[in-house]
Design an enzyme around this catalytic site. Sequence first.
Site, PDB file in Angstrom:
ATOM      1  N   MET A 192       0.861  -1.175   0.000  1.00 39.03           N
ATOM      2  CA  MET A 192       0.000   0.000   0.000  1.00 39.03           C
ATOM      3  C   MET A 192       0.901   1.230   0.000  1.00 39.03           C
ATOM      4  O   MET A 192       1.683   1.427   0.931  1.00 39.03           O
ATOM      5  CB  MET A 192      -0.918  -0.030   1.221  1.00 39.03           C
ATOM      6  N   ARG A 209      -6.536  -1.614   9.259  1.00 38.43           N
ATOM      7  CA  ARG A 209      -6.748  -1.106  10.620  1.00 38.43           C
ATOM      8  C   ARG A 209      -7.255  -2.204  11.542  1.00 38.43           C
ATOM      9  O   ARG A 209      -6.804  -2.326  12.682  1.00 38.43           O
ATOM     10  CB  ARG A 209      -7.723   0.080  10.577  1.00 38.43           C
ATOM     11  N   TYR A 254       1.053   3.331  12.910  1.00 34.71           N
ATOM     12  CA  TYR A 254       0.755   3.092  11.484  1.00 34.71           C
ATOM     13  C   TYR A 254      -0.698   2.691  11.253  1.00 34.71           C
ATOM     14  O   TYR A 254      -1.400   2.287  12.160  1.00 34.71           O
ATOM     15  CB  TYR A 254       1.739   2.135  10.840  1.00 34.71           C
ATOM     16  N   GLU A 255      -1.124   2.872  10.002  1.00 37.68           N
ATOM     17  CA  GLU A 255      -2.525   2.697   9.583  1.00 37.68           C
ATOM     18  C   GLU A 255      -3.476   3.629  10.349  1.00 37.68           C
ATOM     19  O   GLU A 255      -4.639   3.312  10.558  1.00 37.68           O
ATOM     20  CB  GLU A 255      -2.964   1.233   9.745  1.00 37.68           C
ATOM     21  N   GLY A 256      -2.967   4.797  10.711  1.00 37.19           N
ATOM     22  CA  GLY A 256      -3.781   5.782  11.405  1.00 37.19           C
ATOM     23  C   GLY A 256      -3.518   5.759  12.892  1.00 37.19           C
ATOM     24  O   GLY A 256      -3.787   4.768  13.565  1.00 37.19           O
TER      25      GLY A 256
END
Length: 595
Positions: free
Chosen positions: A163, A299, A439-441
Amino acid sequence: MPYIAPVKDMLFVMNELAGLSEVVGYPQYEQAGIDIDLAPAILEEAAKFNQDVIAPLNWPGDQNPSTLQDGEVRTTPGFKEAFSQFGMAGWQGVVHPAQFGGQGLPRLISVACFEMVNSANMSFALCPMLTDGAIEALLTAASPVLQERFVPKMISGEWTGTMNLTEPQAGSDLSMVRTRALPQADGSYKIIGTKIYITYGDHDMAKNIVHLVLARVPGAPEGIKGISLFVAPKFMVNTDGSLGERNDIQCVSLEHKLGIKASPTAVLQFGDHGGAVAYLVGEENRGLEYMFVMMNAARFSVGMQGVAIAERAYQKAVQYAKDRVQSRDLNWSPEPVAIIHQPDVKRMLMTMRGYTEASRALAYYAAAAIDIQHASPDELIQKEHQAIYEFLVPIVKGFSTEMSIEVASLGIQVHGGMGFIEETGVAQYYRDARILTIYEGTTAIQANDLVGRKTVRDKGATALILAGKIIQTEKALMEMGTSDAKATSIQLTLARQAFESVVVYIVGNAKIDTKAVYAGSVAYLRLCGLVLGAWQMSRALLVAYRLRDQDPSFYNAKIATARFFAENLLPQTQALATSILEGGYSTNALAVEQF
């Protein structure tokens, strides 16, 4: 100590709390011959594979990370061979459609397999995790031609996926993405730009890497509305499926990190020699919408990584506490005893156990919700379970990852000075866990999502549906009438009432006093995790009382852990509610120049 997959607890949660029998009863699974009897066999095989093949590589990976040599990334010795076995055994395709070579199993079963590989070796597990997300994005938005070209090889484990969102000037704010995608006469595009923090952006474990890339086409609108999604393989794919020449994508450096060291985190340069060949996924300017499919999957998966690393840290701490003999017991026994006899060590271990079991149960419950959404023919059931799943995703991600840091830190504390020594291995769990809230928000991004999109948008409807389910559990506990059940019910009721009051406050004030509401967003996320986790633990207590004669040791431990959670961890909700309802003003009181 070696990792031992908690298969028994996983099956308990799947069957008794998440409703596996209901999930596999839907036609799409029933017709495929998938039933509850399949789950134990799959989990036992996953346990053997991860315990024997993947877990032994965890410590070597930390000590001997991936390297970049002469433009090529080489992973830790043993990773390549292990990943080949992973793919050949079918673990990459557990949840993906059978038409592309997957097994099409419910997410509820696959999530247990995913937890195991992350407990065994989180650095290794990141590669299949990102590949899973890329597969989902392609299946959601790519053309049939692109799906046939890329998905089967990714499901088989021959190719992997990435990604590519972040850029040097565009971190969490994707509206600042500058990577360009120039249309070509043959319908393809040329990608030019730099992407950073790309997990497994380059490696030697697979024959090809399928990059999903956010970029802008000429004339695209400003901001997030002008972002498109493209697929750009490391090696071009010929019409017969064979690999062609190297694409114009280079790994220019690898990050040196606090944890997950064996996972190569790459800086990728697209288009130094004219542009990397890429293909549009879906429609132009809808890239962020498609990428959110991958991001939401990632997530949830990162939340499961939190559960996984907490489980590993807990197992290690328990073993050490049983082995470490020091000091006399507080009942004045004449001989020194293992430290696990000491009340404070038990407190730490029970805290670790409670957080881990509660987070696992909540995540598996969420996995079942998305399974039911996809499988149910009833539109109302679909909508309700979709709403529940979407509400739970930021909690699974945010709460489970924050608790994993706390659990890993407690694991070090149980070890005392030996926990600070790298050779014991417990420090690695702490270091590895630290990335999960980022990571991933970040946790703040998850919390803002929980407030804005998941609570305010539907005026608290989904939150109050869950509160109604909790009330039913409270009643069942009181009806059971045992001291454990009553004590748990009292604390659960207080916590649920705090949750409801906070939801009412957020819905009523989000537009009136926005900054005050969002000042309490992370506290709200933690409160939700505690309340909903305690709900699952309370449900486990009810089941354990019913089944305790079948296995007294296992089920009595369930009862004790549920009560501990209610009496020792759940009361945090009262303080959290106060900070949310009253603390917004003081949080925002200082002007910027006063810091």
